[in-house]
Design a protein around this motif. Structure first.
Motif, PDB file in Angstrom:
ATOM      1  N   ALA A 174      -2.308   6.841  13.054  1.00  0.00           N
ATOM      2  CA  ALA A 174      -0.685   6.131  11.849  1.00  0.00           C
ATOM      3  C   ALA A 174      -1.307   4.774  11.005  1.00  0.00           C
ATOM      4  O   ALA A 174      -1.083   5.440   9.911  1.00  0.00           O
ATOM      5  N   VAL A 175      -1.313   3.610  11.698  1.00  0.00           N
ATOM      6  CA  VAL A 175      -2.304   2.761  11.600  1.00  0.00           C
ATOM      7  C   VAL A 175      -3.764   2.854  10.432  1.00  0.00           C
ATOM      8  O   VAL A 175      -3.233   2.516   8.999  1.00  0.00           O
ATOM      9  N   LEU A 176      -4.168   3.326  10.553  1.00  0.00           N
ATOM     10  CA  LEU A 176      -5.474   4.045   9.786  1.00  0.00           C
ATOM     11  C   LEU A 176      -5.022   5.004   8.537  1.00  0.00           C
ATOM     12  O   LEU A 176      -5.410   4.283   7.655  1.00  0.00           O
TER      13      LEU A 176
ATOM     14  N   SER B  21      -5.384   3.142   5.373  1.00  0.00           N
ATOM     15  CA  SER B  21      -6.440   4.209   3.770  1.00  0.00           C
ATOM     16  C   SER B  21      -5.421   4.163   2.865  1.00  0.00           C
ATOM     17  O   SER B  21      -5.148   4.678   1.635  1.00  0.00           O
ATOM     18  N   THR B  22      -3.805   4.857   2.901  1.00  0.00           N
ATOM     19  CA  THR B  22      -3.178   5.150   1.595  1.00  0.00           C
ATOM     20  C   THR B  22      -2.547   3.977   1.030  1.00  0.00           C
ATOM     21  O   THR B  22      -2.401   3.995  -0.070  1.00  0.00           O
TER      22      THR B  22
ATOM     23  N   MET C 260       3.483  10.959  10.626  1.00  0.00           N
ATOM     24  CA  MET C 260       2.116  10.428  11.552  1.00  0.00           C
ATOM     25  C   MET C 260       3.272   9.526  12.336  1.00  0.00           C
ATOM     26  O   MET C 260       2.781   9.124  13.874  1.00  0.00           O
ATOM     27  N   PHE C 261       3.540   8.858  12.130  1.00  0.00           N
ATOM     28  CA  PHE C 261       4.077   7.598  12.959  1.00  0.00           C
ATOM     29  C   PHE C 261       5.536   8.874  13.664  1.00  0.00           C
ATOM     30  O   PHE C 261       6.159   8.482  15.070  1.00  0.00           O
TER      31      PHE C 261
ATOM     32  N   PHE D 103      -3.271   7.475  20.842  1.00  0.00           N
ATOM     33  CA  PHE D 103      -4.310   8.439  19.760  1.00  0.00           C
ATOM     34  C   PHE D 103      -3.206   8.143  18.368  1.00  0.00           C
ATOM     35  O   PHE D 103      -3.877   7.985  17.124  1.00  0.00           O
ATOM     36  N   LEU D 104      -2.236   9.081  18.380  1.00  0.00           N
ATOM     37  CA  LEU D 104      -1.800   9.262  17.248  1.00  0.00           C
ATOM     38  C   LEU D 104      -1.051   7.676  16.173  1.00  0.00           C
ATOM     39  O   LEU D 104      -0.674   7.390  15.328  1.00  0.00           O
TER      40      LEU D 104
END
Length: 103
Positions: A90-92, A96-97, A55-56, A85-86
């Motif tokens: 990416a932070v979310l 979450s992981t 994502m990053f 948006f990305l």
């Protein structure tokens, strides 16, 4: 676009390209989560760790395209929106992981 036509910096194809870039990035992240769900052990951990990294990479490549569009006088705002948006996604994804990776 037919042959012989040049890409116009202000055309609607910029919106389509930015949306396609974001969607492809999200599909790759979902594929990482899918592989993680179907596996166990170190492969599962690696795929869960790879998802925020993918994502990053998508976000930073979108930022690079934003900069290049700005230099060319194109519609850089579209790419900046995709970048934000990305980056938020990416932070979310990272947050979450993190609990799974810290276990």
């Amino acid at each position: 676009m037919s042959t012989g036509q040049q890409h116009q910096p202000g055309s609607n194809s910029d919106v389509r390209r930015a949306a396609t870039h974001a969607i492809i990035t999200i599909v790759f992240v979902l594929a990482c989560f899918g592989v993680a769900a179907l596996s166990s052990g170190s492969l599962r951990t690696a795929m869960i760790a790879a998802a925020p990294a993918v994502m990053f990479v998508g976000a930073f490549s979108s930022l690079w395209i934003t900069y290049r569009s700005w230099q060319a006088g194109g519609r850089w705002q579209v790419w900046q929106g995709a970048s934000w948006f990305l980056l938020a996604a990416a932070v979310l994804t990272l947050m979450s992981t993190a609990p799974v990776l810290l276990d």
